[in-house]
Design a protein around this motif. Structure first.
Motif, short mmCIF file in Angstrom:
data_model
loop_
_atom_site.label_atom_id
_atom_site.label_comp_id
_atom_site.label_asym_id
_atom_site.label_seq_id
_atom_site.Cartn_x
_atom_site.Cartn_y
_atom_site.Cartn_z
N UNK A 37 0.69 -1.04 0.06
CA UNK A 37 0.05 0.02 0.07
C UNK A 37 0.84 0.95 0.07
N UNK A 38 0.82 2.09 -1.04
CA UNK A 38 1.39 3.45 -1.05
C UNK A 38 0.62 4.39 -1.09
N UNK A 49 8.67 0.93 -2.76
CA UNK A 49 7.61 -0.07 -3.26
C UNK A 49 7.89 -0.82 -4.70
N UNK A 50 8.38 -0.01 -5.42
CA UNK A 50 8.84 -0.73 -6.70
C UNK A 50 9.82 -1.95 -6.76
N UNK A 51 10.84 -1.49 -5.77
CA UNK A 51 11.74 -2.74 -5.53
C UNK A 51 11.14 -3.90 -4.88
N UNK A 52 10.40 -3.46 -3.90
CA UNK A 52 9.50 -4.59 -3.37
C UNK A 52 8.78 -5.60 -4.23
N UNK A 66 -1.92 -1.22 -4.01
CA UNK A 66 -3.01 -0.47 -4.02
C UNK A 66 -2.27 0.88 -3.74
N UNK A 67 -2.41 1.92 -4.59
CA UNK A 67 -2.04 3.19 -4.48
C UNK A 67 -3.18 4.31 -4.44
N UNK A 68 -2.96 5.23 -3.07
CA UNK A 68 -3.95 5.82 -2.69
C UNK A 68 -3.14 7.34 -3.01
N UNK A 69 -4.19 8.31 -3.12
CA UNK A 69 -3.56 9.84 -3.24
C UNK A 69 -2.97 10.41 -2.05
N UNK A 95 2.43 -1.70 4.37
CA UNK A 95 1.85 -0.32 4.46
C UNK A 95 3.07 0.44 4.64
N UNK A 96 3.41 1.07 3.26
CA UNK A 96 4.81 1.74 3.06
C UNK A 96 4.72 3.04 4.12
#
Length: 287
Positions: A37-38, A49-52, A66-69, A95-96
């Protein structure tokens, strides 16, 4: 000569073993799934997150994202966590951090079920660690232990100095080390004489976020130094340790980059696989 601990190489071996086990579980119809979750548009968080996510896919796991604003509310983020918590094909939730300023991180983290807490950051996970009960451990401290084991460093009876008492690394690492039989001293911002704590230690782990804090005056000859810190400078990445000054003094040292960092992602994969295997165990136990 000071030996460089090749964290990136050790992490590759761990990730390869995880991929083999994932292939075995996938053959039975169960694919371990990790949800990330970013929230917001922090560039560093997006890179992490991209690396994970890339590591998840390379291991053969299901990648759920899931990406939230940036303006997402506490209720909106909580709803996403609850959705993933109920999803049977999601075995781990990450949760990042950090979150945007309007969000309160601890209550959101604690919404993650302890069985899916692959970061090991919930209150329930911390309690299981403190009590020595089975559970998912924080990734970076677990990675430090794996590095020490890979180097054949005997922790039972060793004197270990942990510099930094943060919730993400210092505190859980101290507990993991104690359970391995080490004698652990934790130093922090209020420590009056840092050298007096670190100089006698066989192993020094530094996780302060203070660039270049530790130098030759802090390390006894032959000691192992684990540098968890990472800082961006015009000259490149560096850590909490003045590594060049320890050459010929420390017995072993982790580089920055390429030391602890790769281990964190490797242990995230280990935790996700472990969560999936434990879930399978629970499903086979009669009600």
């Amino acid at each position: 000569m000071t030996r460089t601990i090749k964290g990136a190489e050790i992490a590759r071996h761990i990730r390869a073993r995880v991929a083999e086990r994932v292939a075995e579980t996938t053959a039975t119809g169960r694919v371990p799934g990790l949800a990330t979750i970013l929230v917001g548009d922090d560039p560093a968080s997006a890179v992490y997150v991209a690396a994970k996510r890339r590591a998840i896919r390379e291991a053969g796991m299901r990648d759920v994202h899931r990406r939230l604003p940036h303006h997402a509310t506490q209720t909106e983020v909580a709803a996403v966590i609850d959705e993933l918590a109920a999803a049977p094909d999601v075995h781990g939730i990450l949760l990042q951090l950090p979150l945007p300023a309007q969000l309160d991180a601890p209550p959101l983290i604690d919404r993650i079920p302890v069985t899916k807490d692959v970061d090991g950051l919930t209150t329930a996970s911390a309690g299981r660690l403190a009590r020595g009960e089975r559970g998912l451990r924080p990734c970076t401290p677990s990675g430090v232990i794996e590095l020490l084991d890979a180097e054949g460093i005997e922790l039972k009876g060793a004197c270990v100095a942990v510099v930094g008492w943060g919730e993400l690394v210092g505190r859980p690492l101290a507990q993991l080390l104690l359970r391995r039989g080490a004698t652990v001293t934790v130093a922090h911002e209020f420590t009056a004489d840092l050298t007096a704590v670190t100089r006698p230690a066989d192993v020094v782990v530094v996780a302060t976020g203070v660039r270049g804090l530790i130098g030759p005056e802090h390390i006894k000859p032959g000691a192992t130094v684990i540098d968890v810190g990472i800082h961006r400078t015009p000259e490149g990445l560096t850590g909490d340790v003045r590594a060049a000054e320890l050459d010929g003094i420390a017995g072993r040292i982790t580089p920055v980059p390429g030391g602890v960092g790769p281990m964190t992602i490797a242990m995230l994969l280990v935790n996700t696989l472990q969560a999936a295997e434990w879930e399978a165990e629970r499903e086979t136990v009669p009600a």
